[in-house]
Each structure stands twice: as C-alpha cells, then as structure tokens.
Design an enzyme around this catalytic site. Structure first.
Site, PDB file in Angstrom:
ATOM      1  N   ARG A  18      28.123  24.288   1.270  1.00 31.84           N
ATOM      2  CA  ARG A  18      26.867  24.160   2.023  1.00 31.84           C
ATOM      3  C   ARG A  18      25.883  25.262   1.662  1.00 31.84           C
ATOM      4  O   ARG A  18      24.700  24.996   1.437  1.00 31.84           O
ATOM      5  CB  ARG A  18      27.117  24.161   3.530  1.00 31.84           C
ATOM      6  CG  ARG A  18      27.818  22.899   4.019  1.00 31.84           C
ATOM      7  CD  ARG A  18      28.115  22.947   5.503  1.00 31.84           C
ATOM      8  NE  ARG A  18      28.954  24.105   5.796  1.00 31.84           N
ATOM      9  CZ  ARG A  18      28.806  24.918   6.840  1.00 31.84           C
ATOM     10  NH1 ARG A  18      27.868  24.699   7.726  1.00 31.84           N
ATOM     11  NH2 ARG A  18      29.618  25.926   7.025  1.00 31.84           N
ATOM     12  N   ASN A  36      29.042  20.090   7.279  1.00 29.78           N
ATOM     13  CA  ASN A  36      30.411  19.603   7.171  1.00 29.78           C
ATOM     14  C   ASN A  36      30.607  18.435   8.125  1.00 29.78           C
ATOM     15  O   ASN A  36      30.082  18.443   9.242  1.00 29.78           O
ATOM     16  CB  ASN A  36      31.410  20.704   7.543  1.00 29.78           C
ATOM     17  CG  ASN A  36      31.514  21.784   6.490  1.00 29.78           C
ATOM     18  OD1 ASN A  36      31.188  21.582   5.340  1.00 29.78           O
ATOM     19  ND2 ASN A  36      31.972  22.947   6.904  1.00 29.78           N
TER      20      ASN A  36
END
Length: 90
Positions: A18, A36
């Site tokens: 990320r 996520n």
C-alpha cells in the site's frame, strides 16, 4: 480523466504494498486509495490522466520488491466517483 479499480492478489499484504502504491501514484499525479481487504487482496482505486492510470496498472503487475503479484483485476469507471484528494492508504 480516467479512473480504475484494481484488485491485486498474491503476497501483497505485509510487504509495504500500500505504501509503495501510494508513492508510485503520487509520482504519477494520481488521486485515490490503496487498502487491504479481509481476504488478503489489496484494493487500489485511482483517478487521473489516462497515461498515469496505465503506468500504475503496469507497476501493479509486480509491485514493490518484497511482493509477489499473482493476478490483477481491473475495472474502469468515471473519475468523478473518486472524491479523494491526494492518495491515501486505508
């Protein structure tokens, strides 16, 4: 302006996916989010110039060095649906 939602599957959680996606997206001038999912995938929603979206799509095929990307699913949509300013991680 273009927008796309990507679902990235593989070893993509716990490997700075990320954060690395955010850095890449900001370099490309994109706005959106990387987060996520409970099933182990990472969802990336990005909006910006067509060529920047394409560059991000290519980058997502491999991600950061510690990641292993198995598949990337893509869904294109209207950029107006991405309200975020900048690029965040969730």
């Amino acid at each position: 302006m273009a927008a796309a939602r990507f679902l990235v599957e593989g070893k993509v959680q716990g490997v700075f996916f990320r954060a690395s996606t955010r850095e890449q997206a900001l370099r490309l001038g994109l706005r959106g989010i990387a987060r996520n999912l409970a099933d182990g995938r990472v969802e990336v929603v990005a909006a910006g110039a067509d060529d920047a979206i394409e560059a991000l799509a290519r980058w997502l095929q491999h991600g950061p060095p510690a990641a292993r990307v198995d598949t990337v699913q893509r869904e294109d949509f209207d950029a107006a649906a991405v309200a975020a300013a900048g690029f965040t991680t969730g």
